[in-house]
Design a protein around this motif. Sequence first.
Motif, PDB file in Angstrom:
ATOM      1  N   ALA A   1     -66.068  57.332  53.670  1.00 20.53           N
ATOM      2  CA  ALA A   1     -64.848  57.862  54.149  1.00 20.53           C
ATOM      3  C   ALA A   1     -64.977  59.385  53.436  1.00 20.53           C
ATOM      4  N   ILE A   2     -65.075  59.588  52.369  1.00 23.60           N
ATOM      5  CA  ILE A   2     -64.813  60.913  51.757  1.00 23.60           C
ATOM      6  C   ILE A   2     -65.867  61.216  50.801  1.00 23.60           C
ATOM      7  N   GLY A   3     -66.955  60.357  50.945  1.00 24.60           N
ATOM      8  CA  GLY A   3     -68.296  60.806  50.052  1.00 24.60           C
ATOM      9  C   GLY A   3     -68.894  61.994  50.555  1.00 24.60           C
ATOM     10  N   SER A   4     -68.744  62.712  51.587  1.00 30.05           N
ATOM     11  CA  SER A   4     -69.630  63.786  52.079  1.00 30.05           C
ATOM     12  C   SER A   4     -68.672  65.096  51.561  1.00 30.05           C
ATOM     13  N   VAL A   5     -67.570  64.975  50.761  1.00 32.23           N
ATOM     14  CA  VAL A   5     -67.283  66.243  50.231  1.00 32.23           C
ATOM     15  C   VAL A   5     -68.085  66.394  48.922  1.00 32.23           C
ATOM     16  N   ARG A   6     -67.983  67.991  48.388  1.00 37.78           N
ATOM     17  CA  ARG A   6     -68.629  68.249  47.193  1.00 37.78           C
ATOM     18  C   ARG A   6     -68.106  67.255  46.025  1.00 37.78           C
ATOM     19  N   GLY A   7     -68.860  66.718  45.091  1.00 41.93           N
ATOM     20  CA  GLY A   7     -68.383  65.705  44.012  1.00 41.93           C
ATOM     21  C   GLY A   7     -67.838  64.461  44.726  1.00 41.93           C
ATOM     22  N   GLY A   8     -68.413  64.088  45.770  1.00 45.88           N
ATOM     23  CA  GLY A   8     -67.761  63.046  46.545  1.00 45.88           C
ATOM     24  C   GLY A   8     -67.538  61.913  46.061  1.00 45.88           C
ATOM     25  N   LEU A   9     -68.665  61.278  45.132  1.00 48.30           N
ATOM     26  CA  LEU A   9     -68.500  60.148  44.427  1.00 48.30           C
ATOM     27  C   LEU A   9     -67.216  60.051  43.079  1.00 48.30           C
TER      28      LEU A   9
ATOM     29  N   PHE B   1     -66.065  53.128  60.745  1.00 46.58           N
ATOM     30  CA  PHE B   1     -65.345  52.107  61.030  1.00 46.58           C
ATOM     31  C   PHE B   1     -65.821  50.663  60.636  1.00 46.58           C
ATOM     32  N   ALA B   2     -67.128  50.564  60.494  1.00 49.52           N
ATOM     33  CA  ALA B   2     -67.691  49.282  60.280  1.00 49.52           C
ATOM     34  C   ALA B   2     -67.094  48.816  58.852  1.00 49.52           C
ATOM     35  N   THR B   3     -67.341  49.724  58.069  1.00 49.62           N
ATOM     36  CA  THR B   3     -67.094  49.606  56.602  1.00 49.62           C
ATOM     37  C   THR B   3     -65.622  49.183  56.442  1.00 49.62           C
ATOM     38  N   PHE B   4     -64.786  49.691  57.402  1.00 45.00           N
ATOM     39  CA  PHE B   4     -63.363  49.627  57.361  1.00 45.00           C
ATOM     40  C   PHE B   4     -63.106  48.136  57.570  1.00 45.00           C
ATOM     41  N   VAL B   5     -63.672  47.619  58.752  1.00 47.48           N
ATOM     42  CA  VAL B   5     -63.241  46.510  59.447  1.00 47.48           C
ATOM     43  C   VAL B   5     -63.844  45.261  58.242  1.00 47.48           C
ATOM     44  N   VAL B   6     -64.961  45.372  57.385  1.00 46.29           N
ATOM     45  CA  VAL B   6     -65.694  44.692  56.866  1.00 46.29           C
ATOM     46  C   VAL B   6     -64.427  44.432  55.476  1.00 46.29           C
ATOM     47  N   SER B   7     -63.860  45.589  55.076  1.00 45.59           N
ATOM     48  CA  SER B   7     -62.959  45.542  53.837  1.00 45.59           C
ATOM     49  C   SER B   7     -61.584  45.035  54.169  1.00 45.59           C
ATOM     50  N   LEU B   8     -61.398  44.809  55.605  1.00 45.38           N
ATOM     51  CA  LEU B   8     -59.935  44.755  55.771  1.00 45.38           C
ATOM     52  C   LEU B   8     -59.610  43.441  55.335  1.00 45.38           C
ATOM     53  N   PRO B   9     -60.040  42.299  55.330  1.00 40.45           N
ATOM     54  CA  PRO B   9     -59.837  40.965  54.862  1.00 40.45           C
ATOM     55  C   PRO B   9     -59.269  41.060  53.471  1.00 40.45           C
ATOM     56  N   GLY B  10     -60.075  41.792  52.673  1.00 37.89           N
ATOM     57  CA  GLY B  10     -59.494  42.240  51.416  1.00 37.89           C
ATOM     58  C   GLY B  10     -58.377  42.984  51.071  1.00 37.89           C
ATOM     59  N   LEU B  11     -58.132  44.060  51.895  1.00 39.23           N
ATOM     60  CA  LEU B  11     -57.110  44.746  51.850  1.00 39.23           C
ATOM     61  C   LEU B  11     -55.920  44.206  52.452  1.00 39.23           C
ATOM     62  N   MET B  12     -56.137  42.797  53.108  1.00 39.07           N
ATOM     63  CA  MET B  12     -55.049  42.077  53.927  1.00 39.07           C
ATOM     64  C   MET B  12     -54.154  41.311  52.506  1.00 39.07           C
ATOM     65  N   THR B  13     -54.723  41.355  51.561  1.00 36.36           N
ATOM     66  CA  THR B  13     -54.315  40.689  50.152  1.00 36.36           C
ATOM     67  C   THR B  13     -52.869  41.458  49.945  1.00 36.36           C
ATOM     68  N   ALA B  14     -53.067  42.837  49.881  1.00 35.69           N
ATOM     69  CA  ALA B  14     -51.833  43.439  49.374  1.00 35.69           C
ATOM     70  C   ALA B  14     -50.877  43.545  50.510  1.00 35.69           C
ATOM     71  N   VAL B  15     -51.120  43.590  51.512  1.00 34.51           N
ATOM     72  CA  VAL B  15     -50.323  43.545  52.853  1.00 34.51           C
ATOM     73  C   VAL B  15     -49.576  42.110  52.909  1.00 34.51           C
ATOM     74  N   ILE B  16     -50.153  41.195  52.727  1.00 31.97           N
ATOM     75  CA  ILE B  16     -49.299  39.895  52.694  1.00 31.97           C
ATOM     76  C   ILE B  16     -48.234  39.885  51.660  1.00 31.97           C
ATOM     77  N   ILE B  17     -48.684  40.244  50.490  1.00 39.54           N
ATOM     78  CA  ILE B  17     -47.841  40.360  49.322  1.00 39.54           C
ATOM     79  C   ILE B  17     -46.528  41.187  49.567  1.00 39.54           C
ATOM     80  N   LEU B  18     -46.856  42.444  50.242  1.00 42.22           N
ATOM     81  CA  LEU B  18     -45.715  43.256  50.387  1.00 42.22           C
ATOM     82  C   LEU B  18     -44.939  42.992  51.453  1.00 42.22           C
TER      83      LEU B  18
ATOM     84  N   TRP C   1     -69.107  58.048  62.359  1.00 37.09           N
ATOM     85  CA  TRP C   1     -67.914  57.492  62.538  1.00 37.09           C
ATOM     86  C   TRP C   1     -68.209  55.867  62.688  1.00 37.09           C
ATOM     87  N   ARG C   2     -69.239  55.666  63.369  1.00 33.33           N
ATOM     88  CA  ARG C   2     -69.391  54.066  63.640  1.00 33.33           C
ATOM     89  C   ARG C   2     -69.452  53.150  62.362  1.00 33.33           C
ATOM     90  N   LEU C   3     -70.397  53.593  61.337  1.00 32.99           N
ATOM     91  CA  LEU C   3     -70.544  53.108  60.182  1.00 32.99           C
ATOM     92  C   LEU C   3     -69.074  53.162  59.309  1.00 32.99           C
TER      93      LEU C   3
END
Lengths: 427, 154
Positions: A84-92, A211-228, A207-209
């Motif tokens: 998502a934001i690695g492409s900015v200078r000093g991105g990492l 989106f793909a990385t987002f979908v893969v991390s979605l189940p993990g992010l769901m943990t916070a969503v469930i709690i909230l 953009w495709r990649l």
Amino acid sequence: MELLLLFGSFALCLLIGLPVAFCLGLSAVITLLAMDISPVIAFQRMISGINVFALMALPFFIYAGELMTRGGIADRLLRFASAAIGSVRGGLGLVNVSSSMLFGGISGSAVADVSALGSTLIPMMEKRGYDRDYAVNVTTSSATLGLLIPPSHNMIIYAIAAGGTVSIASLFVAGLLPGLVTGLCLMAVAYGIAVKRGYPAEAFPGWRLLFATFVVSLPGLMTAVIILAGVLTGVFTATESACIAVLWSLLVSVAVYRGLDWQGFMVASREAAKTTAMVLLVVGAAAAFGWVLAVLELPAQLAALLAGLQDHPIMLLLLVNLSLLALGAIMDMAPLIMITTPILLPVMEKIGMDPVQFGIMLILNLGIGLLTPPVGSVLFVGCAIAKTRLEDTVKSLWPFYLALLTALLLITFVPAISLALPNWLNP
Amino acid sequence: MKSLCERLSALALAISTLALIAITAIVGWQVWARYGLNASPSWSEAAALLLMLYTVLFGAAWGVRHDLHLGFHWFRQRLPARWQHHCEWLVAVAVLLFALLMMIYGAQMLQQTWRYSLAGLPLSMAWQYLPLVGSGALMALFAVEKLISTPDEH
């Protein structure tokens, strides 16, 4: 006199290196003996201090964090942030801060953040030409975000220390914006230094990649969503939501990410049990200590003392923040939250500060203490992972420190940052 | 002595871990029972709370042997080596003292409460104070182990 004995014996025990929980318990027992009260009450308080259903959310968060860390969620979040934001200078550097924000929403622990993200990010950054001190400083300072962004188990400790008058749901929602503000302050500094030192930018993966990385991390992010969602809608209590988060992270780690086998599960369970024991023993001992404090009427006395400053709320707030920063430098978060909340909260309420805002301020303040030697567990873990000396990294830590202090001042003096969301959602 | 302590501390950690797993299962069952079966179990909360004491106190005993408890070592590390040894010895004595107090007063409460039963559970209230005695005994043993194994300049 008894107060002197209580704090004197506590300080002495602390200085010779006795673990904090034992310092708290032993000084409480000694003082009770001097006051001719049976110390049995100290142990009763210890047991009843641990035996709180709301407190059980804490082991569950720790457990979920362990499972997630071992089950491969951290790597997925990292890949998503990087795309998502690695492409900015000093991105990492920016990726580091934003992964901490995402992962903080899952682990809720600063030390877990540093160890999970740092062990991947610090070597990765070095390989791409970043200096080691920069890599460590970004990692450790952004780990404080995990304390603010919900779910944070320190907020549970605060809610309990405040005597059950503050709802955990409000605290969780309240932590979001301050976490974002603090994250932006850190990103600004990370970006500024990256430009000055000429760090590289990563290629945008498309953009495709992304989106793909987002979908893969979605189940993990769901943990916070469930709690909230569970806490906010009132369908589950905080403790129950935290338990569901454990079961969910177990499911995701085993079935979706396939990063956890039976052995990994047992290791995660053991580690969670250890951390739970260490943190909650302190909470229990602090309950005994706090009971003695209340018998000696220290909170009332201190409140009367500080009442003189009530007409100068700005001075009072700065004074409180400075003393908390000093305490945070020598002690760990959990005992400090337990001890300082009953003392300071009444004073802060008198000058019109909302207990929710005070909680956020307290947690960020003590979180900064995790980066401050002599006792800075996050800093130590960060240096240990990067295999670097403390002295080498601390020299260039100050801009990040300044960013955190700026965020602390904003949160202290702009109530809306903490209160806008909870007031709007009214949980 | 060493292998006995090793085995006992492993046992303490096992109790702590199993209790944590059981707590998770019990609270998970509580949620499922409420929404899935439409019947809230009356025992689950009390049982989970009781088990939490086992997780914390037995895990804490393990922590004593493995020096995992949070502490402040900055000052001690700046003392001359001789003084550092003295401090370590004092710390072990202080832990031993506190552990013995835990045992004594835990046993006292155990005695006072064994006739009463826990709210929501068909168990004696003494089960609540048992980990205080058990963990205290283990901590005391581990502290003695430390005292014995430090060089005998004391």
